[in-house]
Design an enzyme around this catalytic site. Structure first.
Site, PDB file in Angstrom:
ATOM      1  N   GLN A 159       0.880  -1.162   0.155  1.00 16.06           N
ATOM      2  CA  GLN A 159      -0.102  -0.042   0.066  1.00 16.06           C
ATOM      3  C   GLN A 159       0.977   1.047   0.011  1.00 16.06           C
ATOM      4  O   GLN A 159       0.656   2.169  -0.710  1.00 16.06           O
ATOM      5  CB  GLN A 159      -1.009  -0.107   1.360  1.00 16.06           C
ATOM      6  CG  GLN A 159      -1.934   1.010   1.254  1.00 16.06           C
ATOM      7  CD  GLN A 159      -3.129   0.475   0.264  1.00 16.06           C
ATOM      8  OE1 GLN A 159      -3.298  -0.531  -0.423  1.00 16.06           O
ATOM      9  NE2 GLN A 159      -3.831   1.733  -0.394  1.00 16.06           N
ATOM     10  N   GLU A 200       2.135 -25.677   8.992  1.00 16.06           N
ATOM     11  CA  GLU A 200       2.406 -26.110  10.307  1.00 16.06           C
ATOM     12  C   GLU A 200       1.426 -25.638  11.627  1.00 16.06           C
ATOM     13  O   GLU A 200       1.480 -25.204  12.536  1.00 16.06           O
ATOM     14  CB  GLU A 200       3.844 -25.370  10.996  1.00 16.06           C
ATOM     15  CG  GLU A 200       4.961 -26.184  10.300  1.00 16.06           C
ATOM     16  CD  GLU A 200       6.079 -25.985  11.144  1.00 16.06           C
ATOM     17  OE1 GLU A 200       6.049 -26.275  12.457  1.00 16.06           O
ATOM     18  OE2 GLU A 200       7.429 -26.292  10.714  1.00 16.06           O
TER      19      GLU A 200
END
Length: 433
Positions: free
Chosen positions: A383, A410
């Protein structure tokens, strides 16, 4: 060569390694006599300094990243090639095996020390970092439950040459629901016959051997804690077939594949622990590997912050640098707040592990927080770059693509919150009983 400088740093570190103690993660530097006397008056319970040996280890990883990873990260992201040249260089300077026990050829550094290495390497490229540090996940079940022969054979193998291994648990129909694993292992004489398919296996196409979770008790009424067993399976054995490399959104230097096991004959001596202990072994590995995963997310977030800050000091709008606009300055501040908070939580969870304490609660908090911070920092960096951030000629779009997987592998962000909430609720019930 750049590597020669890194090797010199490593030799210096190696001389001091026997003095390294993981629980001293926040230990004091040696103070003057006056400072020691003053400190004795206050008897502080916490200190956030790294030991001299840990600082050397961190500097080695930082130097390696700047000289060996960052210059080629974009190239590997575009080509999707497996970064064997970097893996071999990391092995040469000891970064690939520092976490392995001294008895089997490693340096025996703790989980916290491993986090220091991983944060630095992830700063350069989390795809390349994952190819190396996914080794720890594959090795961890053996470090937890293997006998001496298994460790000498398979852990020792990893310290003799630059090799990678893989953790094979996830299946096409069983990701977060590990108890839904269907792969079977049937004992016949002095062997187990394995059949099934694993999916999304990191290092799957290049691993020398795999940790494999399979169901040894077919009775659906038997709980997961007794139904599964863990095995060490060599890649070269008949019936083991890696699939094609998956084309992923990010971390493209990492190798992810499905692995098919068809009538694979595994000797009984390659059973980890006892039959039925596999689920506990597989889950126990995560307490030790989630803090390093969190450290990887922090490394990415720090890179996003640094790139965004540098750009904000160059780009001008409305007659001034964009960092002088409060909207941009506050975005940078929020990124820093998230990184510092996630790092402290990650180091604490690693420290708990090195002390031998169960850290499931803190490891899940660290993994969830760091993954969220990495995604927010990467998104905000894009951004701040504006249109340039959406372009592949600038570094932050890669960071945004690489960040997402931290909320998935994970243990998803939702699974981490499930673990944390269960811990809170159970603790309250126990205190109210």
């Amino acid at each position: 060569m750049a590597l020669r400088g890194a090797s010199a740093v490593w030799r210096t570190f190696s001389k001091n390694i026997n003095k390294l103690s993981a629980p001293r993660a926040f230990a004091h530097q040696k103070a003057t006599q006056h400072e020691e006397q003053e400190a004795a008056k206050f008897k502080p319970g916490l200190c956030f300094e790294l030991s001299p040996e840990q600082q050397e280890l961190q500097q080695l990883a930082r130097k390696f990243t700047r000289e060996e990873i960052i210059p080629v990260a974009a190239q590997y992201d575009k080509s999707g090639e497996y970064p064997w040249p970097i893996i071999r260089k990391a092995f040469d300077v000891g970064l690939l095996t520092a976490h392995l026990p001294v008895a089997y050829g490693g340096l025996g550094v703790g989980i916290l020390d491993e986090c220091l290495i991983i944060e630095e390497m992830a700063y350069g490229c989390t795809g390349i970092q994952t190819t190396m540090t996914a080794n720890a996940l594959g090795q961890m079940p053996l470090l937890i439950a293997a006998n001496d022969w298994q460790k000498k054979e398979y852990i020792g193998r990893m310290t003799r040459e630059a090799l990678v291994c893989a953790y094979c648990v996830t299946e096409p129909g069983a990701g977060s629901d590990v108890a839904g694993t269907k792969m079977s292992a049937v004992k016949k004489g002095d062997e187990y016959i394995l059949n099934g398919t694993k999916m999304w296996i990191t290092n799957g196409g290049h691993a020398n051997w795999y940790f494999v979770l399979a169901r040894t008790n077919p009775d659906p009424k038997v709980p997961a804690g007794k139904a599964y067993s863990g095995f060490i399976v060599e890649r070269a054995w008949p019936g083991v077939t890696p699939g094609r490399k998956e084309q992923n959104m990010g971390q493209r230097a990492s190798d992810t594949r499905g692995i098919t096991f068809e009538d694979v004959r595994v000797p009984v001596k390659n059973l980890l622990g006892v039959e039925g202990a596999g689920f506990r072994i597989a889950m126990g590995a995560f307490d030790r590997t989630r803090p390093p995963v969190a450290a990887g997310a922090i490394g990415l977030a720090k890179r996003a912050l640094d790139e965004a800050t540098k750009y904000s000091l160059q780009r001008k709008t409305m007659g001034k640098l964009i960092c002088d606009h409060q909207a941009i300055a506050f975005m940078l501040a929020d990124m820093a707040i998230g990184i510092e908070s996630a790092r402290l939580c990650t180091l604490q969870s690693a420290w708990e592990t090195d002390l031998g304490r169960r850290n499931t609660y803190l490891a899940s908090i660290a993994k969830a927080l760091a993954a969220d911070v990495a995604n927010k920092c990467a998104t905000d960096a894009v951004q701040i770059f504006g249109g340039a951030g959406y372009n592949s000629e600038y570094p932050v779009e890669k960071l945004m693509r690489d960040a997402k997987i931290f909320q998935i592998y994970e243990g998803t962000a939702q699974i981490q919150r499930l673990i944390v909430s269960r811990h809170l609720i159970n603790r309250m019930k126990e205190s109210s009983a």
